[in-house]
Design an enzyme around this catalytic site. Sequence first.
Site, PDB file in Angstrom:
ATOM      1  N   HIS A 115     -88.943 -49.060 -17.152  1.00 62.06           N
ATOM      2  CA  HIS A 115     -88.556 -50.151 -18.123  1.00 62.06           C
ATOM      3  C   HIS A 115     -88.005 -51.210 -17.331  1.00 62.06           C
ATOM      4  O   HIS A 115     -87.055 -51.132 -16.617  1.00 62.06           O
ATOM      5  CB  HIS A 115     -87.814 -49.881 -19.400  1.00 62.06           C
ATOM      6  CG  HIS A 115     -87.772 -50.926 -20.567  1.00 62.06           C
ATOM      7  ND1 HIS A 115     -88.669 -50.962 -21.569  1.00 62.06           N
ATOM      8  CD2 HIS A 115     -86.859 -51.943 -20.675  1.00 62.06           C
ATOM      9  CE1 HIS A 115     -88.231 -51.873 -22.108  1.00 62.06           C
ATOM     10  NE2 HIS A 115     -87.118 -52.770 -21.728  1.00 62.06           N
ATOM     11  N   ASP A 154     -83.920 -52.136 -33.538  1.00 63.51           N
ATOM     12  CA  ASP A 154     -84.006 -52.660 -32.484  1.00 63.51           C
ATOM     13  C   ASP A 154     -84.837 -53.736 -32.398  1.00 63.51           C
ATOM     14  O   ASP A 154     -84.609 -55.027 -32.080  1.00 63.51           O
ATOM     15  CB  ASP A 154     -84.302 -51.898 -30.973  1.00 63.51           C
ATOM     16  CG  ASP A 154     -84.630 -52.951 -29.916  1.00 63.51           C
ATOM     17  OD1 ASP A 154     -83.667 -53.970 -29.724  1.00 63.51           O
ATOM     18  OD2 ASP A 154     -85.912 -52.825 -29.336  1.00 63.51           O
ATOM     19  N   ARG A 162     -81.715 -61.803 -32.280  1.00 57.88           N
ATOM     20  CA  ARG A 162     -80.864 -62.293 -31.021  1.00 57.88           C
ATOM     21  C   ARG A 162     -81.580 -63.348 -29.966  1.00 57.88           C
ATOM     22  O   ARG A 162     -81.095 -64.442 -29.571  1.00 57.88           O
ATOM     23  CB  ARG A 162     -80.914 -61.139 -29.987  1.00 57.88           C
ATOM     24  CG  ARG A 162     -79.786 -60.013 -30.600  1.00 57.88           C
ATOM     25  CD  ARG A 162     -80.008 -58.695 -29.689  1.00 57.88           C
ATOM     26  NE  ARG A 162     -79.836 -59.103 -28.336  1.00 57.88           N
ATOM     27  CZ  ARG A 162     -80.257 -58.295 -27.412  1.00 57.88           C
ATOM     28  NH1 ARG A 162     -81.348 -57.070 -27.768  1.00 57.88           N
ATOM     29  NH2 ARG A 162     -80.138 -58.427 -26.195  1.00 57.88           N
ATOM     30  N   SER A 172     -80.607 -51.832 -26.826  1.00 61.18           N
ATOM     31  CA  SER A 172     -81.875 -52.500 -27.054  1.00 61.18           C
ATOM     32  C   SER A 172     -83.069 -51.550 -26.094  1.00 61.18           C
ATOM     33  O   SER A 172     -83.759 -50.887 -26.574  1.00 61.18           O
ATOM     34  CB  SER A 172     -81.943 -53.841 -26.849  1.00 61.18           C
ATOM     35  OG  SER A 172     -83.531 -54.199 -26.949  1.00 61.18           O
ATOM     36  N   LYS A 228     -85.046 -47.887 -27.494  1.00 57.88           N
ATOM     37  CA  LYS A 228     -86.444 -47.546 -27.345  1.00 57.88           C
ATOM     38  C   LYS A 228     -86.482 -46.483 -26.342  1.00 57.88           C
ATOM     39  O   LYS A 228     -87.687 -45.600 -26.703  1.00 57.88           O
ATOM     40  CB  LYS A 228     -87.107 -48.926 -26.788  1.00 57.88           C
ATOM     41  CG  LYS A 228     -87.110 -50.104 -27.903  1.00 57.88           C
ATOM     42  CD  LYS A 228     -87.813 -51.195 -27.238  1.00 57.88           C
ATOM     43  CE  LYS A 228     -87.108 -51.802 -26.173  1.00 57.88           C
ATOM     44  NZ  LYS A 228     -86.981 -53.163 -26.563  1.00 57.88           N
TER      45      LYS A 228
HETATM   46  N1  URA Z   1     -85.715 -56.070 -22.860  1.00 56.52           N
HETATM   47  C1  URA Z   1     -85.321 -55.175 -24.109  1.00 56.52           C
HETATM   48  O1  URA Z   1     -86.103 -54.470 -24.241  1.00 56.52           O
HETATM   49  N2  URA Z   1     -84.188 -55.578 -24.742  1.00 56.52           N
HETATM   50  C2  URA Z   1     -83.356 -56.464 -24.333  1.00 56.52           C
HETATM   51  O2  URA Z   1     -82.480 -56.695 -24.915  1.00 56.52           O
HETATM   52  C3  URA Z   1     -83.642 -57.268 -23.196  1.00 56.52           C
HETATM   53  C4  URA Z   1     -84.806 -57.091 -22.273  1.00 56.52           C
END
Ligand code: URA
Length: 435
Positions: A83, A162, A169, A184, A188
């Site tokens: 990620h 999220d 946000r 966040s 995930k």
């Molecule tokens: N990527 C994400 O999944 N969440 C964030 O808050 C910032 C970047």
Amino acid sequence: MMRMYDIILKKREGQELSTEEINFFINGYNSGAIPDYQAAAFLMAVFFRGLNDRETADLTMAMCDSGDRAELSAIPGIKVDKHSTGGVGDKTTLILVPLVAAAGAPVAKMSGRGLGHTGGTIDKLESIPGFNVALEPKEFIEQVRRVGAAVVAQTGRLAPADKKLYALRDVTATVDSVPLIAGSVMSKKIASGADAIVLDVKVGSGAFMRDNNSAFKLARAMVDIGNKVGRRTVALITGMDQPLGYAVGNALEVIEAIETLKGQGPDDLMEICLALGATMLLLAGKAGSTDEGRKKLLYLLESGKALEKLEEFIAAQGGDPSVVREYWRLPAAKMTMDIPAPASGFVQAIHAEKIGRAAMMLGAGREKKDSPVDLSAGLILNKKTGDVVTAGETIAVLHTNNLSSLDKVGKIVQSAYAFSEKRPELLPLVIGSVQ
Ligand code: URA
């Protein structure tokens, strides 16, 4: 009885929240019982007051448990995920998925769409004609077993709290907060079920983290959460001081990713892919060291096996695999416009966020959450940091179907470039790692 007002006030005063208070907020916001205005005030309090490690871990697990968890145990082997915290021109997932799968590590990946000035893997994949990003869980698992790789869009059932909070946000100036990003990303990743996680924490003018100190803090927070819940997690901190590679925009980035899998990619992109890919192989148990991992990956690139895996992966998801050789099959913009250098000298820096915003204005990104994307739009940089230019020479080429914004975007691209008489010092791309 717990009240959201008291929780906001407590955090505004800088006090520590209990696990129950954090669960109360996430559950209430997820169900709709807590309105956006209270959630927004809470996020701003967190932005200024922060969360300690325990509170961050609680927030992460509450968001993770707000929906389903993917069940990947039917796929044999160590499933590894990757990620990025978001960048400009970051097409590494398009390269790493087939590359790492070709090395025998199963990749079962959920990816996001672009938001704000940063791009998203799902939009990029959708520029391949026929490519289906909405596989059912059964199809998804079956494809990973058969082909070694599958990528789907984040569904509403996975970490829905999220999804909702991220959108809030984005419009309340509370994205770039270490505990909020950590929660966040990790909610995930934990919900999507991988055994091991490689994080690419971006730092620089195109990233949410603008300095090394906050990037390392963010990396440490995420790695600690992952390891605490039994997912082996490693973070690389990598530079996002200029866009990655030359292409920014969905179909344009797909072409650059294919070129990279043919061994003809830009040096910076190649370097990041090898560093992240070698770490993925190490965690997946497919290499004994990152050096061995790099060698394997280089062999797969040179032998054409990684490219073959890309074709197999595209075909498995309903896409047209001939795009790998015939780029004209991808969406192309009606118009291109050359942008001349406003000055001579060395390119000293390229402000990546401005380039990301320029690509968005050309149609490559969304102004709002649900706006459509022009998959053909974006820009190609001709010059990167350290290159020599003469005034009037083309520094970038815009690709768009939207005539009205061309002049304005041209000026933004020119203003993103800084020139100097002295050759700038090139910073290392991989700045460090946290595990
Ligand atoms: N990527 C994400 O999944 N969440 C964030 O808050 C910032 C970047």
